[in-house]
Enzyme design. Structure first.
Site, mmCIF file in Angstrom:
data_model
loop_
_atom_site.group_PDB
_atom_site.id
_atom_site.type_symbol
_atom_site.label_atom_id
_atom_site.label_comp_id
_atom_site.label_asym_id
_atom_site.label_seq_id
_atom_site.Cartn_x
_atom_site.Cartn_y
_atom_site.Cartn_z
ATOM 1 N N ASN A 138 -32.604 45.286 -34.390
ATOM 2 C CA ASN A 138 -31.440 46.129 -34.106
ATOM 3 C C ASN A 138 -31.519 46.784 -32.719
ATOM 4 O O ASN A 138 -30.541 46.783 -31.974
ATOM 5 C CB ASN A 138 -31.277 47.199 -35.189
ATOM 6 C CG ASN A 138 -30.987 46.569 -36.542
ATOM 7 O OD1 ASN A 138 -30.706 45.377 -36.619
ATOM 8 N ND2 ASN A 138 -31.071 47.356 -37.603
ATOM 9 N N HIS B 293 13.120 46.329 -10.670
ATOM 10 C CA HIS B 293 13.840 45.445 -11.609
ATOM 11 C C HIS B 293 13.922 44.011 -11.063
ATOM 12 O O HIS B 293 14.820 43.261 -11.421
ATOM 13 C CB HIS B 293 15.255 45.953 -11.903
ATOM 14 C CG HIS B 293 15.334 47.413 -12.218
ATOM 15 N ND1 HIS B 293 15.326 47.909 -13.504
ATOM 16 C CD2 HIS B 293 15.370 48.496 -11.401
ATOM 17 C CE1 HIS B 293 15.374 49.229 -13.473
ATOM 18 N NE2 HIS B 293 15.394 49.614 -12.200
ATOM 19 N N SER C 178 2.206 17.099 -9.037
ATOM 20 C CA SER C 178 2.736 16.618 -10.304
ATOM 21 C C SER C 178 2.512 15.120 -10.365
ATOM 22 O O SER C 178 2.610 14.425 -9.358
ATOM 23 C CB SER C 178 4.231 16.927 -10.388
ATOM 24 O OG SER C 178 4.858 16.043 -11.306
ATOM 25 N N LYS D 193 6.370 18.119 -5.758
ATOM 26 C CA LYS D 193 5.886 19.371 -6.329
ATOM 27 C C LYS D 193 4.548 19.840 -5.777
ATOM 28 O O LYS D 193 3.658 19.055 -5.478
ATOM 29 C CB LYS D 193 5.725 19.201 -7.851
ATOM 30 C CG LYS D 193 7.033 18.972 -8.557
ATOM 31 C CD LYS D 193 7.664 20.243 -9.012
ATOM 32 C CE LYS D 193 6.989 20.701 -10.280
ATOM 33 N NZ LYS D 193 7.678 21.878 -10.813
ATOM 34 N N GLU E 196 -1.099 30.672 -12.401
ATOM 35 C CA GLU E 196 -0.668 30.613 -13.802
ATOM 36 C C GLU E 196 -1.848 30.787 -14.750
ATOM 37 O O GLU E 196 -1.748 31.447 -15.786
ATOM 38 C CB GLU E 196 0.034 29.281 -14.072
ATOM 39 C CG GLU E 196 1.346 29.148 -13.318
ATOM 40 C CD GLU E 196 1.889 27.724 -13.374
ATOM 41 O OE1 GLU E 196 2.862 27.498 -14.094
ATOM 42 O OE2 GLU E 196 1.315 26.842 -12.701
ATOM 43 N N TYR F 204 -26.460 49.824 -37.967
ATOM 44 C CA TYR F 204 -26.175 48.423 -37.683
ATOM 45 C C TYR F 204 -25.548 47.713 -38.875
ATOM 46 O O TYR F 204 -25.953 47.916 -40.015
ATOM 47 C CB TYR F 204 -27.468 47.684 -37.282
ATOM 48 C CG TYR F 204 -27.250 46.210 -36.986
ATOM 49 C CD1 TYR F 204 -26.875 45.785 -35.717
ATOM 50 C CD2 TYR F 204 -27.393 45.253 -37.992
ATOM 51 C CE1 TYR F 204 -26.654 44.437 -35.454
ATOM 52 C CE2 TYR F 204 -27.171 43.912 -37.730
ATOM 53 C CZ TYR F 204 -26.799 43.502 -36.459
ATOM 54 O OH TYR F 204 -26.581 42.175 -36.200
ATOM 55 N N GLN G 34 -22.802 41.295 -34.704
ATOM 56 C CA GLN G 34 -23.205 40.037 -34.068
ATOM 57 C C GLN G 34 -22.004 39.356 -33.407
ATOM 58 O O GLN G 34 -22.154 38.553 -32.497
ATOM 59 C CB GLN G 34 -23.845 39.118 -35.117
ATOM 60 C CG GLN G 34 -24.263 37.772 -34.608
ATOM 61 C CD GLN G 34 -25.197 37.069 -35.582
ATOM 62 O OE1 GLN G 34 -26.359 37.426 -35.701
ATOM 63 N NE2 GLN G 34 -24.676 36.091 -36.303
ATOM 64 N N LYS H 13 -20.687 39.388 -29.181
ATOM 65 C CA LYS H 13 -21.139 38.694 -27.971
ATOM 66 C C LYS H 13 -20.171 37.683 -27.406
ATOM 67 O O LYS H 13 -19.911 37.664 -26.198
ATOM 68 C CB LYS H 13 -22.484 38.033 -28.238
ATOM 69 C CG LYS H 13 -23.568 39.046 -28.476
ATOM 70 C CD LYS H 13 -24.851 38.435 -28.956
ATOM 71 C CE LYS H 13 -25.668 39.474 -29.690
ATOM 72 N NZ LYS H 13 -25.029 39.929 -30.955
HETATM 73 N N1 ARG Z 1 -28.431 38.298 -34.142
HETATM 74 C C1 ARG Z 1 -28.269 39.686 -34.469
HETATM 75 C C2 ARG Z 1 -27.090 40.257 -33.686
HETATM 76 O O1 ARG Z 1 -26.669 39.650 -32.802
HETATM 77 C C3 ARG Z 1 -29.505 40.431 -34.150
HETATM 78 C C4 ARG Z 1 -29.691 41.682 -34.927
HETATM 79 C C5 ARG Z 1 -30.007 41.351 -36.313
HETATM 80 N N2 ARG Z 1 -30.365 42.500 -37.066
HETATM 81 C C6 ARG Z 1 -30.348 42.486 -38.379
HETATM 82 N N3 ARG Z 1 -30.660 43.587 -38.974
HETATM 83 N N4 ARG Z 1 -29.962 41.460 -39.065
HETATM 84 O O2 ARG Z 1 -26.580 41.310 -33.997
#
Ligand code: ARG
Length: 461
Positions: free
Chosen positions: A111, A157, A278, A284, A291, A318, A323, A326
């Site tokens: 954690n 506008h 194009s 074009k 875009e 936690y 997770q 990310k």
């Molecule tokens: N892969 C987990 C995450 O990205 C790591 C932490 C996991 N901790 C746990 N208590 N399961 O959050």
């Protein structure tokens, strides 16, 4: 077979789908260098405090450096069964150095481990964002310098409103991107605290030194509350919100470039390097980069809402939900970097058609406000009356199908008898922009003053 990390309590291994839903190695392998740095710093501190032996620490650090090389040269084999980057690294460490590897996780939990890895990653990415923003601002300052006096229509506008200069318009974006830059710096300040040592959530009974690991990892100081340390993803949300706001700026600009580069507007021409053709229509030249910047903004905004929604109902501390933090940040960061870099290239390279801008700037009775202002200044009319007189003048010009300055003095006097020849001196677009000398106004003198001030400020930043 049961898990090598927690097999003690488990009789069987996970179902295949459990493994699939649980694994994060597919994306969190991106954190490998932060994970290894965090582990080396942790092991050094453990040895320093006498919690593990110097000998074990040496073996751990050596093994971790070997793993770093293996990952970077592509020879490391990642395993879904080992769930995430943390356990992939630790399992490989055990293969390499044997039982000493098992001492690394003393006084630590995944954690605080993931919290420190991810913070390091986001902080480093935010620093990259700051650099990219500085480069983009530099491009706009250069273009503003070149075109401090190039007249273009200013819009409200999306209707012609009053003439402005292209330099002034560029400087509007300098203001926006400079705010983004200041937000990034603020956020970096706030995230510059190390959660390592919070352990699972409650801290640890081992005599660890959190100042030492914080310093070793380049953080200003350790976090102050172990529960918050492993629960907090504000730093990721801040990065995403900064990316979203910056994306909005980039997207509005992209939209303007799309409009400006149409043959109908013809204000700018994109370089071959920053446009596409194009496959069917030979004439074009398409503004695809603009875009895509506009589109990627939608994607980045989505990631912000996504992570806000993941976090909103989580009890402390936690939960595995986290997770899912990310991929949102990884993708947003990659998108933002592309957007900033492509925008800088596109704007640096584009050709400004000053003639087309000037022509458009004079259309749509864009100097009507200048006429009204003249009536106030010279004839002493109240602005509301001047507005009315000018409205009638525009209607007359419209019915004659001519520009304001092409009306004769007699025609103007038919609307207000006191109007004199002098009025023609304010009706051209050049005169109009030059007269807007109020602080922050579009007059080239003001624009140049702002360019100088920003260059100074950025040199210090
Ligand atoms: N892969 C987990 C995450 O990205 C790591 C932490 C996991 N901790 C746990 N208590 N399961 O959050």
């Amino acid at each position: 077979t049961s898990n090598q990390m927690w097999g003690g309590r488990f009789a069987s291994g996970p179902a295949a789908v459990m493994e699939a839903i649980n694994a994060s190695i597919g994306f969190d392998r991106k954190l490998y260098s932060q994970d290894i740095r965090g582990s080396i710093a942790h092991s050094e501190m453990l040895a320093e405090k006498g919690i593990i032996s110097a000998e074990d620490q040496k073996a751990i650090a050596h093994g971790l450096n070997t793993i770093l090389r293996e990952i970077e040269d592509g020879s490391f084999s990642f395993s879904t069964r080992l769930e995430d980057i943390h356990m992939n690294v630790e399992a490989r460490l055990a293969e390499l150095i044997g039982p000493a590897a098992g001492r690394l996780h003393t006084a630590r939990s995944r954690n605080d481990q993931v919290a420190v890895d991810f913070r390091l990653w986001v902080k480093e990415e935010a620093q990259r964002t700051a650099q990219a923003l500085k480069r983009l601002i530099g491009v706009f300052l250069d273009r503003a310098d070149e075109h401090a006096a190039t007249v273009m229509p200013g819009f409200t506008h999306l209707q012609s409103a009053q003439p402005v200069t292209f330099g002034h318009h560029c400087m509007a974006y300098v203001e926006m991107f400079a705010r983004d830059l200041s937000r990034v710096k603020d956020a970096i300040e706030r995230m510059d605290e190390s959660p390592l040592g919070a352990a699972a959530l409650a801290g640890t009974g081992f005599p660890i030194d959190r100042q030492m690991t914080a310093k070793a990892l380049g953080f200003r100081e350790p976090t102050r509350n172990s529960i918050d340390s492993v629960s907090d993803r504000d730093f990721a949300l801040e990065f995403l919100s900064i990316a979203s706001i910056c994306g909005i700026h980039l997207s509005r600009l992209a939209e303007e470039i799309v409009i400006w580069s149409t043959p109908q507007f013809g204000f700018v021409r994109l370089s071959d390097q920053f446009s596409t053709g194009s496959s069917i229509m030979p004439q074009k030249k398409n503004p695809d980069a603009a875009e895509l910047i506009r589109a990627k903004t939608g994607r980045v905004n989505g990631h912000l809402i996504g992570l806000l929604t993941v976090m909103k109902g989580l009890p402390l501390a936690y939960s595995k939900d986290m997770q899912e933090d990310k991929e949102a940040v990884f993708d947003a960061a990659e998108s933002l970097d592309l957007m900033l870099t492509a925008m800088a290239g596109m704007v640096a390279d584009m050709t400004i058609n000053a003639e087309a801008m000037k022509k458009a700037a004079g259309s749509g009775y864009s100097t009507a406000t200048d006429l009204a202002d003249w009536l106030v200044r010279v004839l002493g009319l109240p602005f509301r009356e001047a507005h009315h007189v000018t409205g009638k003048t525009v209607a007359l010009a419209e019915s004659r199908k001519v520009a304001l300055e092409k009306l004769s003095l007699a025609e103007l006097q038919s609307i207000h008898p006191d109007i004199t020849d002098d009025v023609f001196s304010v009706l051209t677009v050049q005169k109009s922009v030059r007269s807007r000398t109020s602080y922050g106004g579009t007059a080239p003198t003001q624009v140049r003053q702002q360019i100088r001030a920003w260059r100074k400020r950025l040199a210090r930043a």
